[in-house]
Design an enzyme around this catalytic site. Structure first.
Site, short mmCIF file in Angstrom:
data_model
loop_
_atom_site.label_atom_id
_atom_site.label_comp_id
_atom_site.label_asym_id
_atom_site.label_seq_id
_atom_site.Cartn_x
_atom_site.Cartn_y
_atom_site.Cartn_z
N GLU A 111 1.60 -0.57 -5.08
CA GLU A 111 0.60 0.58 -5.30
C GLU A 111 1.20 1.89 -5.63
O GLU A 111 1.31 2.79 -4.86
CB GLU A 111 -0.40 0.74 -4.41
CG GLU A 111 -1.55 1.62 -4.60
CD GLU A 111 -2.16 2.15 -3.52
OE1 GLU A 111 -3.39 2.42 -3.53
OE2 GLU A 111 -1.79 2.40 -2.53
N ASP A 152 0.88 -1.26 0.19
CA ASP A 152 0.05 0.04 0.04
C ASP A 152 0.78 1.38 0.15
O ASP A 152 1.85 1.36 0.68
CB ASP A 152 -0.93 -0.16 1.17
CG ASP A 152 -1.65 1.12 1.49
OD1 ASP A 152 -2.38 1.83 0.76
OD2 ASP A 152 -1.33 1.90 2.50
#
Length: 672
Positions: free
Chosen positions: A389, A337
């Site tokens: 990401e 993330d």
């Protein structure tokens, strides 16, 4: 020309020549750090075994439990819990070398012994006072339903979990990932929390049926606020107890492996919750133990704390976390993330419109962390997936460390869903530009693999709309019955199928779908919060809509299932990028080839084209293997899929002629 000894990354991309020094430094910093860790700990793998020393660990020789905690600024630590009636003076800890506090609880001392499920905390006394905290390496943390108080529990069942699948490699998902992004808590239809076991028994079979070979599971690491979607983590080694026990999570993973499905978890090392009671913030009384001090340690947009990746004990904590999930839970990889936020001091709040910006305001400690983490992941499991990401496009992110890269396997194609939403919001169908569409879907860094997706959880959250909602909106509540005519629904279903197939076929070397989007789930995701009276109404997935024989949601589900299985059976995403065969602006038609499949898209709202002739690479007879206009997909059955289409050779070129209706996508394959 790049120098002979230039990093491979520079040799492969001449635009990087001005930044050769920065890329060489990447490699040198990594090698230096790696040598330091090997000299001190023996190997990076041993360095990343912090959880075998810190936290709670059973000593079989001495017959008892060690509890250790790193807390350099603390004045005193004391273990408290049910075993000593939460007495803050009863079990003091001793400070040892490296600012490690420890205490040993022998089994023989029945008054002070720990048992499975024992509730424990650590009382930390600092110059600012004392506070009861959750141990940093706690492996199981529960929340009181009434007080919401978090408490660590000793996880020590009599028998270890018995894995049914002992050796799952995940090789197929590594080479050609078809990923089903999901959230355990909201995966059931009930207005409440779903569990690991319910997900394993009820949802995994649906995912398997649709042809997905991997799941990307959100919100696994423990987090105090359910509505954070799992991105404000407090306890990094603890599977969220909202959904069940650590054994229940292992049951889910084992069940997935039985079905041939790899399990990727969202790992949140980009930031941490700032809560004192549940998390790591100011654990030892200072603001710079795990995090950067002052403003640099705060992410203002996320209201969270930022790790100091250059500090050895922090690096050990994070790398140990990576190893723990792979070794203890047989996790098959990670979706990292917030990678862009981690890489840059400005957290990505710029436009990356020049190569120079990739090398400005970079946190070099983060680069080294990623290089070490990805090296460790591959050492533990060569087929484990590592996905970034990232929206910056940082060169080398998905190239080997030896080349000057950071070692990720894939980056998410984050610009693709943004493009589709902007197109649906701001352009009439007649204005869709096929050259822009082609350019957006094929624009990615050469040699670095991309996961393509039309929409993820970001587009389904409150504040935005899913593609289905943008296309059909309130009509979905009144006209999704098979017997109800609606031009809006007809258009929505047609374009929903085309957008998804177009993205899968062109957008990358992997595919991702967010749970429920495949059948056009009619509502956004909104977790219980004060603003909705703590309702679970929108924190669930309504599978009954997809299963109802009279509703058109099944048409989208059927197409999505056949789309993924067609792609997998024909080696689509692992193939070379697509080649243009025909671009027709007047009819808004694109035709291209990828891995010997012919894809024909007619995005025109009105122009159905009879006897549409176009060049193909190989002569032979072709047959339709996927047709978005089929009745079972909510189409109009204007094409006979049993027909065979022979090529015609003119001037040495091979041509096909087909009927291509408006708002239809076809996939054709040459018959042997």
């Amino acid at each position: 020309m790049p120098k002979k000894n230039a990093p491979v990354l520079v040799k492969n991309d001449p635009w990087l020549e001005p930044y050769e020094g920065e890329i060489t430094d990447r490699i040198e910093r990594f090698e230096t750090r790696k040598k330091e860790l090997i000299a001190t700990y023996g190997s990076v793998r041993d360095f990343a075994s912090g959880y075998d020393y810190l936290g709670f660990n059973y000593d079989r020789k001495k017959k008892g439990w060690w509890y250790r905690e790193w807390a350099p600024a603390a004045e005193q630590l004391s273990l408290i819990g049910e075993f000593n009636q939460w007495d803050r003076e009863a079990t003091p800890m001793t400070r040892n070398e490296g600012d490690i506090w420890e205490v040993f609880l022998p089994d023989s001392d029945h008054k002070a012994s720990l048992t499975h499920g024992s509730m424990v905390k650590v009382h930390v006394r600092t110059p600012h006072g004392g506070m009861d905290r959750i141990p940093a390496y706690a492996r199981y943390v529960t929340q009181d339903e009434k007080t919401y108080d978090f408490t660590a529990r000793l996880w020590n069942p009599d028998k270890p979990y018995q894995w049914k699948v002992k050796n799952f490699s995940g090789k197929e998902a590594y080479e050609a990932p078809y990923i089903y992004e999901c959230h355990v808590g909201m995966a059931q239809e009930k207005a409440g929390l779903g569990t690991y076991k319910e997900f394993a028994d009820n949802i995994l079979p649906k995912i398997h049926e649709q042809g997905y070979n991997a799941i990307q599971v959100m919100a696994i690491q423990e987090h105090p606020y359910y509505g954070s979607f799992g991105y404000h983590v407090s306890n990094f080694f603890a599977p969220s107890s909202r959904f069940g026990t650590p054994y229940d999570l292992k049951y889910l993973i084992d069940k997935a492996h039985e079905l041939g499905i790899a399990v990727i978890m969202d790992i949140v090392h980009s930031h941490a919750v700032k809560n004192l009671a549940e998390g790591l913030n100011e654990f030892d009384g200072s603001d710079d133990q795990y995090f950067h001090p002052g403003g640099r340690g705060v992410h203002s947009q996320w209201d969270s704390k930022l790790f100091n990746y250059g500090k050895e004990e922090v690096l050990r904590f994070l790398l140990s976390n990576v190893k723990y999930w792979i070794e203890e839970f047989k996790i098959d990889g990670f979706r990292y993330d917030g990678v862009t936020s981690m890489l840059y001091f400005h957290h990505g709040d710029v436009s990356f419109d020049h190569y120079e910006k990739y090398f400005r305001d970079v946190d070099w400690d983060v680069l080294t962390y990623f290089q070490l983490a990805n090296t460790l992941i591959k050492e533990l499991n060569p087929h484990a997936l590592s996905i970034a990401e990232d929206m910056s496009g940082m060169p080398g992110l998905c190239r080997p460390v030896s080349e000057g890269g950071m070692g990720f396997d894939f980056r998410l194609g984050m610009g693709i869903p943004d493009y589709w939403i902007k197109l649906l919001k701001h352009k009439q169908d007649e204005e869709w530009n096929i050259h822009d569409m082609w350019g957006t879907l094929t624009n990615r860094r050469f040699g670095e693999r991309t996961i393509a997706y039309a929409e993820s959880h970001d587009q389904a959250l409150v504040g935005d709309k899913s593609i289905a909602f943008w296309l059909m909106d309130k009509e979905m509540y009144s006209h999704m019955h098979k017997d109800h005519d609606s031009l809006i629904i007809d258009r929505g279903i047609a374009l929903h199928k085309m957008i998804r197939l177009f993205t899968l076929a062109l957008g990358g070397e992997g595919w991702l779908n967010f749970i429920g989007n495949e059948f056009g789930h009619p509502e956004w995701v909104d977790f219980p919060r004060e603003g909705n009276d703590w309702s679970y109404q929108y924190a669930r997935r309504q599978w009954s809509l997809q299963e109802h024989p009279d509703l058109r949601y099944q048409h989208l589900y059927n197409f999505g299932k056949d789309m993924v299985n067609t792609a997998r059976n024909n080696g689509l995403v692992e193939a070379l990028p697509a080649r243009q065969l025909n671009m027709d602006e007047q009819n808004q038609t694109l035709i291209f080839e990828r891995n010997n499949l012919i894809f024909a898209f007619n995005f025109s709202p009105t122009n159905a084209v009879p006897d549409y002739r176009f060049r193909v690479p190989k002569a032979g007879k072709y047959q339709v293997i996927l047709n978005s206009d089929r009745g079972e997909y909510g189409g109009h059955d204007r094409i006979d899929d049993e027909m065979s289409y022979p090529t015609v050779t003119l001037f040495g070129e091979h041509f096909l002629s087909i009927y291509l209706p408006n708002r239809v996508a076809l996939v054709l394959k040459r018959k042997d």
